[in-house]
Structures are given as structure tokens and as C-alpha cells.
Design an enzyme around this catalytic site. Structure first.
Site, PDB file in Angstrom:
ATOM      1  N   ARG A 176      40.125  29.380  37.252  1.00 31.29           N
ATOM      2  CA  ARG A 176      39.907  28.987  35.731  1.00 31.29           C
ATOM      3  C   ARG A 176      40.635  28.742  34.878  1.00 31.29           C
ATOM      4  O   ARG A 176      41.599  29.806  34.651  1.00 31.29           O
ATOM      5  CB  ARG A 176      39.006  30.289  35.237  1.00 31.29           C
ATOM      6  CG  ARG A 176      37.625  30.867  34.486  1.00 31.29           C
ATOM      7  CD  ARG A 176      37.240  29.435  34.213  1.00 31.29           C
ATOM      8  NE  ARG A 176      35.862  29.781  33.731  1.00 31.29           N
ATOM      9  CZ  ARG A 176      36.214  29.572  32.131  1.00 31.29           C
ATOM     10  NH1 ARG A 176      37.136  29.173  31.531  1.00 31.29           N
ATOM     11  NH2 ARG A 176      34.921  29.591  31.400  1.00 31.29           N
ATOM     12  N   GLU A 184      28.120  25.491  31.236  1.00 32.35           N
ATOM     13  CA  GLU A 184      27.982  24.991  32.557  1.00 32.35           C
ATOM     14  C   GLU A 184      26.881  23.932  33.100  1.00 32.35           C
ATOM     15  O   GLU A 184      26.240  22.904  32.114  1.00 32.35           O
ATOM     16  CB  GLU A 184      27.160  25.840  32.911  1.00 32.35           C
ATOM     17  CG  GLU A 184      27.307  27.521  32.137  1.00 32.35           C
ATOM     18  CD  GLU A 184      28.341  27.804  32.920  1.00 32.35           C
ATOM     19  OE1 GLU A 184      28.481  27.858  34.368  1.00 32.35           O
ATOM     20  OE2 GLU A 184      29.260  29.213  32.388  1.00 32.35           O
ATOM     21  N   ARG A 223      39.188  34.023  41.167  1.00 31.26           N
ATOM     22  CA  ARG A 223      39.634  33.229  40.681  1.00 31.26           C
ATOM     23  C   ARG A 223      41.064  32.993  39.899  1.00 31.26           C
ATOM     24  O   ARG A 223      41.203  34.254  38.727  1.00 31.26           O
ATOM     25  CB  ARG A 223      38.501  32.012  39.598  1.00 31.26           C
ATOM     26  CG  ARG A 223      37.177  32.099  40.372  1.00 31.26           C
ATOM     27  CD  ARG A 223      36.422  31.270  39.793  1.00 31.26           C
ATOM     28  NE  ARG A 223      35.967  32.366  37.777  1.00 31.26           N
ATOM     29  CZ  ARG A 223      35.507  32.448  37.095  1.00 31.26           C
ATOM     30  NH1 ARG A 223      34.581  30.779  36.969  1.00 31.26           N
ATOM     31  NH2 ARG A 223      35.016  32.824  36.628  1.00 31.26           N
TER      32      ARG A 223
END
Length: 375
Positions: A176, A184, A223
């Protein structure tokens, strides 16, 4: 007997005549032979007292043969120098031709040798140049490795892009991007989300990049939280290098992402906010759709109003929660709507509500992305 004698004499005369035609000097012998024949006939006919006429005939025959032979030898002797001269000229011509052929072959050999030497020299120069290039390349790689090590950079290859701000390395690790939030485009779609995802895909898929950790290692979803460099910077805090070599910054500068700060990963937050304001003023990307952009970030008016609760950091909402909670979530105080759970909230707001909405409550925001009850 007369017939035989006449035949023999005729044959002799014809023979001597042929000799005279071939060698004129032989006619003298023929003349002597004829004189002897005449005297012999006179002797036989008139009985002249000359019994030696036969000898004269014989002498004439021998003389004719002798003169013919002698003249032939003289002619051969005279022609011999001419033959020798002809042979000498031919030999000289052959010798000259042979010398020319030899010279031509030698010239070809020298030319071939020269070309071979030039080719060998060229190959040696190319080999030397290749060695120098390899040595220079190795030196650059060593320098790069040292620079990368000093900055804590890890070289990886991008396997695939999940969305605008999330990638996966070729060895399967999800990453990330720190400090940025793109609209999104996966579980739900925000305006300009597809464009941001496509941009990241075109810029990073299959490329070698350098990952840099700020403070946090992973978020609550496992992540990796990283800064992405497309080239190794000389100074990772130099603004020009950040603009040109950091992919996180390029997302903000080109209007594909809003700056989104999460504590404690704030090393580049001031730069990101500066770049975000530049993009907004230029109406780039998602900013062309409104002053608030198309997703949550540090430059949202709601985020600005709650900056006092960000522990000294200009906070913003985003999806990379490094510590498990956002540092500057919008407060739910003053909400005029309250719902017991997401099921009740979705009856009124099927797609959920952002942190700026009166119905937003942190208890409904399980993933702490400042968007409650999203589908």
C-alpha cells in the site's frame, strides 16, 4: 637396258629438279649432271673419245645433293637466331605475365591481410569497449546498491496492480503506497478511480522499483506500507528528486491521488500536501471534478476542520491505516442521525456514508477508512 637406263636417268633428273626447286643452289649439280649426260650421249652416238662422262654425271648428282644440304643447314643457321628471338620474346611475355600474376596475388594477399588486421583491431576495440561498458555498468550497480542500502531501499519487481494506490510484487507481497489515496476502483467505484488504476498499471506493471519504509511496516490488513521510487534518489529529501523519482508524489502531482496522511508515516506529508494543492489549482485529474476531489484526503474541508486532533500533523482521511486507527478521523460529534448497525444504516444509505456525513459513526467504520458501512 635402254629403257631401264632411261627410267633411272629420268628419276634422277626429276629428283635433282625437285632439289633445285627446294634449294636453288642444287640446280648447279643438275646442270653438271646434264652436261655429263650430254657428253655420254655424244660418246655413245659419235664415239667421241670421252669415256669419263659417267663420272661427270655422278659428280653433278652428288654436287646437287651437297649444295641442297649445305643450303638447308645455312637456312636453319640463319633462322635459328629468329627462332631464338621468338622463343626469347615468348619467354619474356610468359615471365612478365607470371610476374604480373604473382604481383596481383601478392597484392590480394596483402589486402586480405590488411583487412584481417583491421577486423581484428576493430574486434579488439569492440571487446575493450564492451569490457569498459561492463565495468562501468558493474560500478554503477555497485554505486546504486550502496545508495539504495544507505536509504533503506529494496529492489522489487511489480507483478500486478490492484488499484491506483495498491500493488503486488512478483513474489506475491501486497504493498500500500504511503501518504496518498486514489479513488476506489475495486470493492466500490469512485469517480476517477478507474483512471488512477489504469495510470498505475501502465507505469508500474512489470517494472523494477525501489521500496522505502517510513516508520510502519504493515497495515492492519498485512499490506506493506511503502514509498515507491522509480529511480534511486541521491537525496531522498530533495524536492526535485521527490518530484521526478517518487511514484507516490507523481500520483499526487498528476491529480490521480489526494494526499492522505496517517501517523506515524509522515516523512513526506508536507511535500504531498504541497503537490496536492498544486494539482488542485491546476485542475488536474480528480480535481477537475470538484474542489473536494473525488475521494477522502488531507485537502478535504472536513479534514482541515479536524486538523487540531491530528497530534500536530495535518491529518487527512485515507485507506492506508498504518497503526490500525486513523489519526484524524472526522468526529461523529454533532451527528443528527444514529443507527444501531450497518444493516439499519444501509436501509437509508445503501452505499454507506463518509466521515463527513451526519450519520457517520466510527463504530460502523470497521476498516477505519473513514467510510462507514460501505459495500
Amino acid at each position: 637396258m635402254k629403257v631401264i637406263r632411261g627410267t633411272i636417268i629420268t628419276i634422277v633428273i626429276v629428283f635433282m629438279l625437285l632439289l633445285g626447286i627446294a634449294v636453288p643452289a642444287a640446280l648447279i649439280g643438275l646442270a653438271v649432271f646434264l652436261i655429263g649426260l650430254y657428253l655420254n650421249n655424244q660418246y655413245r652416238k659419235y664415239k667421241i673419245n670421252f669415256k669419263r662422262s659417267g663420272w661427270i654425271m655422278a659428280a653433278g648428282f652428288v654436287l646437287s645433293i651437297f649444295l641442297a644440304t649445305a643450303d638447308s643447314d645455312a637456312t636453319e643457321t640463319i633462322n635459328e637466331p629468329e627462332k631464338e628471338e621468338i622463343v626469347t620474346d615468348q619467354d619474356e611475355a610468359d615471365k612478365k605475365a607470371e610476374e604480373e600474376k604473382f604481383a596481383e596475388e601478392k597484392a590480394k594477399e596483402e589486402e586480405a591481410k590488411k583487412q584481417a588486421e583491421e577486423q581484428a583491431k576493430l574486434e579488439a576495440e569492440q571487446e575493450e569497449k564492451q569490457k569498459q561498458e561492463e565495468a562501468e555498468k558493474q560500478k554503477q550497480e555497485q554505486d546504486q546498491n550502496k545508495a539504495a542500502e544507505s536509504l533503506g531501499l529494496e529492489l522489487v519487481t511489480v507483478g500486478r496492480v490492484v488499484d491506483g494506490d495498491t500493488i503486488e510484487t512478483s513474489d506475491g507481497r501486497k504493498v500500500r503506497l504511503i501518504g496518498v489515496n486514489t479513488p476506489e476502483s475495486t470493492t466500490r467505484v469512485e469517480e476517477y478511480g478507474k483512471e488512477a488504476s489504469q495510470y498505475t498499471t501502465s507505469e508500474l506493471t512489470g517494472k523494477k522499483i525501489w521500496m522505502q519504509k517510513d516508520v510502519s511496516d504493515t497495515d492492519r490488513y498485512g499490506r506493506l506500507l511503502r514509498i515507491i521510487w522509480v529511480d534511486i534518489p541521491t537525496d531522498d529529501m530533495d524536492e526535485n528528486e521527490i518530484r521526478g523519482k517518487m511514484f507516490n508524489a507523481q500520483l499526487v502531482l498528476n491529480g490521480y491521488a489526494e494526499p492522505s496522511t496517517y501517523n506515524p508515516d509522515v516523512k513526506y506529508s508536507e511535500y504531498f500536501r504541497k503537490f496536492g494543492r498544486e494539482a488542485r489549482e491546476a485542475n488536474k485529474g480528480l480535481w477537475a471534478l470538484g474542489d473536494e476531489g473525488t475521494t477522502k484526503g488531507d485537502l478535504d474541508s472536513a479534514a482541515a476542520s479536524s486538523s487540531s486532533s491530528s497530534s500536530g500533523i495535518a491529518g487527512g482521511s485515507g485507506s492506508n491505516d498504518s497503526s490500525g486507527t486513523a489519526s484524524n478521523s472526522a468526529s461523529a460529534e454533532g451527528s443528527t442521525e444514529s443507527y444501531q448497525n450497518c444493516t439499519e444504516l444501509r436501509k437509508v444509505y445503501p452505499n454507506g456514508v463518509p466521515s463527513t456525513h451526519p450519520a457517520y459513526e466510527s463504530k460502523h467504520d470497521r476498516d477505519k477508512d473513514n467510510y462507514a458501512c460501505e459495500r
